[in-house]
Every structure is written in C-alpha cells, then in structure tokens.
Design a protein around this motif. Sequence first.
Motif, PDB file in Angstrom:
ATOM      1  N   LYS A  35      -6.177 -16.822  -4.160  1.00  0.00           N
ATOM      2  CA  LYS A  35      -4.957 -16.232  -4.717  1.00  0.00           C
ATOM      3  C   LYS A  35      -4.222 -15.430  -3.638  1.00  0.00           C
ATOM      4  O   LYS A  35      -4.684 -14.362  -3.219  1.00  0.00           O
ATOM      5  N   LYS A  36      -3.111 -15.984  -3.194  1.00  0.00           N
ATOM      6  CA  LYS A  36      -2.340 -15.379  -2.105  1.00  0.00           C
ATOM      7  C   LYS A  36      -1.949 -13.933  -2.415  1.00  0.00           C
ATOM      8  O   LYS A  36      -2.057 -13.050  -1.551  1.00  0.00           O
ATOM      9  N   SER A  37      -1.518 -13.668  -3.636  1.00  0.00           N
ATOM     10  CA  SER A  37      -1.068 -12.314  -3.991  1.00  0.00           C
ATOM     11  C   SER A  37      -2.216 -11.306  -3.887  1.00  0.00           C
ATOM     12  O   SER A  37      -2.022 -10.171  -3.435  1.00  0.00           O
ATOM     13  N   SER A  38      -3.426 -11.722  -4.301  1.00  0.00           N
ATOM     14  CA  SER A  38      -4.592 -10.836  -4.216  1.00  0.00           C
ATOM     15  C   SER A  38      -4.985 -10.589  -2.760  1.00  0.00           C
ATOM     16  O   SER A  38      -5.326  -9.461  -2.381  1.00  0.00           O
ATOM     17  N   ARG A  39      -4.925 -11.649  -1.964  1.00  0.00           N
ATOM     18  CA  ARG A  39      -5.262 -11.506  -0.542  1.00  0.00           C
ATOM     19  C   ARG A  39      -4.298 -10.536   0.143  1.00  0.00           C
ATOM     20  O   ARG A  39      -4.713  -9.673   0.917  1.00  0.00           O
ATOM     21  N   LYS A  40      -3.025 -10.682  -0.161  1.00  0.00           N
ATOM     22  CA  LYS A  40      -2.001  -9.820   0.442  1.00  0.00           C
ATOM     23  C   LYS A  40      -2.194  -8.371  -0.011  1.00  0.00           C
ATOM     24  O   LYS A  40      -2.064  -7.430   0.790  1.00  0.00           O
ATOM     25  N   ARG A  41      -2.529  -8.204  -1.276  1.00  0.00           N
ATOM     26  CA  ARG A  41      -2.747  -6.853  -1.811  1.00  0.00           C
ATOM     27  C   ARG A  41      -3.918  -6.179  -1.097  1.00  0.00           C
ATOM     28  O   ARG A  41      -3.820  -5.012  -0.677  1.00  0.00           O
ATOM     29  N   LEU A  42      -5.022  -6.907  -0.938  1.00  0.00           N
ATOM     30  CA  LEU A  42      -6.190  -6.351  -0.254  1.00  0.00           C
ATOM     31  C   LEU A  42      -5.869  -6.061   1.213  1.00  0.00           C
ATOM     32  O   LEU A  42      -6.271  -5.030   1.754  1.00  0.00           O
ATOM     33  N   TRP A  43      -5.143  -6.962   1.841  1.00  0.00           N
ATOM     34  CA  TRP A  43      -4.770  -6.792   3.253  1.00  0.00           C
ATOM     35  C   TRP A  43      -3.967  -5.492   3.428  1.00  0.00           C
ATOM     36  O   TRP A  43      -4.271  -4.695   4.320  1.00  0.00           O
ATOM     37  N   ASP A  44      -2.969  -5.297   2.574  1.00  0.00           N
ATOM     38  CA  ASP A  44      -2.097  -4.117   2.683  1.00  0.00           C
ATOM     39  C   ASP A  44      -2.873  -2.818   2.458  1.00  0.00           C
ATOM     40  O   ASP A  44      -2.695  -1.835   3.187  1.00  0.00           O
ATOM     41  N   ILE A  45      -3.754  -2.825   1.457  1.00  0.00           N
ATOM     42  CA  ILE A  45      -4.575  -1.634   1.173  1.00  0.00           C
ATOM     43  C   ILE A  45      -5.492  -1.344   2.362  1.00  0.00           C
ATOM     44  O   ILE A  45      -5.592  -0.204   2.826  1.00  0.00           O
ATOM     45  N   SER A  46      -6.143  -2.372   2.857  1.00  0.00           N
ATOM     46  CA  SER A  46      -7.099  -2.221   3.962  1.00  0.00           C
ATOM     47  C   SER A  46      -6.401  -1.737   5.229  1.00  0.00           C
ATOM     48  O   SER A  46      -6.918  -0.866   5.940  1.00  0.00           O
ATOM     49  N   GLU A  47      -5.243  -2.296   5.490  1.00  0.00           N
ATOM     50  CA  GLU A  47      -4.472  -1.917   6.671  1.00  0.00           C
ATOM     51  C   GLU A  47      -4.127  -0.424   6.633  1.00  0.00           C
ATOM     52  O   GLU A  47      -4.235   0.277   7.642  1.00  0.00           O
ATOM     53  N   LYS A  48      -3.736   0.056   5.459  1.00  0.00           N
ATOM     54  CA  LYS A  48      -3.388   1.481   5.312  1.00  0.00           C
ATOM     55  C   LYS A  48      -4.619   2.362   5.533  1.00  0.00           C
ATOM     56  O   LYS A  48      -4.540   3.416   6.194  1.00  0.00           O
TER      57      LYS A  48
END
Length: 300
Positions: A282-295
């Motif tokens: 799920k692209k949206s879930s991957r992007k969400r995790l990426w953004d949280i992790s990056e922060k």
Amino acid sequence: MVRMNQIKTQNGRVFLITGANSGLGYETSKFLLEKGATVIMCCRDLFKGEKAKQKLLKFNSSGKIELVELDLSDLKNVKKAVNFIKKKFDNLDVLINNAGIMAPPKTYSKQGFEIQFAVNHLAHMSLTMELLPMLKDKSNSRVVTVTSGVQYFGKIQWNDLQGNLKYDRWASYAQSKLANVMFGLELNSILKESNSPTSSLLAHPGFARTNLQPKSVEANQSWQEEIAYKLMNPMFQSAKMGALPQIAAATLTSAKGGEQYGPKFNFRGWPKICRNAPEALKKSSRKRLWDISEKLIKNV
C-alpha cells in the motif's frame, strides 16, 4: 530457485554489512570474502567483531576486511560510523541492512524509541540515507534490507508506534519487520523515480538458527520460549543457509529492485523470489511510515 554457483566473482566490489560478527551477517561476510569482495563489517561490539574478523582471516588470509563500530540503538552513533566509513572509502557497491533485535522486554533506544522499531527500522533507514551518495556512482549498486517471515503477520500501530500504550514484544517485532519491507519498497520507488543506478531489495532467512533465539530466551527469562525453540529445532536451517537469500539479493545479476528473496518453502530451503507482505504494497501506508520515520530521525 537460486543456486550459489550462479553468483559470479565479486572482485573489486565493496559490501557493507551490519551485524556482521555473528549469524547471518557472519555467513554473508564469509561468502563474499571467498568471492573476492571487500567487506566492511559493522558490529556493535568491537571485541566480538575483531574475533569474527580473525576467524574469517583464518579461512581466507587474503580477505579484505574493514571493521567499524556501529551501535544501531543510538542514531548519533550511526552518524559517527558513517563519517568514519566516508573517510575510509570513496564508494560502496552494496549495503546489507542485516542486524536485528528480536522480542526483548520493553526497552528504549538512546533516543527514547522502542528498541526494535529503533534498531531494526529507524537506524537502518538513517544509515541507508546517509550512505546513498556513496552508492550512486556505482552501476548495479544495491541496498538489501533483511526482514523476517513475521512481516506477513505484522501491523503498523499508527497510534502507538513505540508501544507506550501497550507493549507486546512479538507484535512490536512483527511491526519492525513489516516496516523493513515498507521501507525497502518505498526506497526502491524513490530511487526509480530519480533514475538512480541503485536499487533496493529485500530478503528474509526463514527459520534460521542464529543468536537471536538464545538472546531472546535469556533477555526474557522465558522457559516456555526455550521449550518452544527446542521443539521447533528440526525445522530450523543453519545460519549459512539462512544467509543465502540476502546473498542472492545482493549479488545476483538478474535480481531487480523491489524483489524479495526467501527460502523455497518460506521457512527453509534454497533461495527464490518470494512475495512481499501485502500490507507493504500500500503506497499510502509506505509514504506515511516514511514521513513519520524521517521526522523522528531528523529530530535527533
């Protein structure tokens, strides 16, 4: 199905492996050294790392090994290790995110993150992003992130990533291993979009006999877990066999970004391409995790 005789010489290529002094990391280091590669062994404990290095040099006296101290439970130490690596080497061909921690009692990293989410996911993401520039000038360069079969049962606890509200050590382990897959796939997508020569792949060892099992038993003082491992022992394959999927992902000329390699029967056997966890698609879930992790990483 992959056979190891399909893997060509690795002369002149530089591989960095986290958790390289034992288990899958040690066996991967040994195989690559035999193929002529230069291996950067990243280890939390330099004393244990040096012992592993000397053992490897007994098998291969001409082996090219660089030992680096890397404590994945401390994101500041990750940056320190990266600086050391950049001073020693101009380029990398392959980064293998192999190290991991499995199902400990509730513990926090130096930055206050749940230890499995921190070590298995955040630290490897941080290490990868810091080292990507060293991979960009090499053709067929790769990032291989090692996950686990528990990825298929994992769920991202969006409202409780650090297990502060409720901590279940096995659920947190499964979450971190699903996060590995989500990170690996999202990274590959980003690399593709930028026309990078680097690709991101995944691997899991199936049921491999490593130091993760005894460490988990010791840390949790769990006789039930100890009995369970003894009963399951015939199903486990050696660390040498368990390392083959990540070796295949790192070295096969036919391997492509986004692929995951695992044992033929998903828990043991010769490596083959296996499916990624459906939750990670799920692209949206991957992007969400990426953004949280990056922060979380940037706030350190």
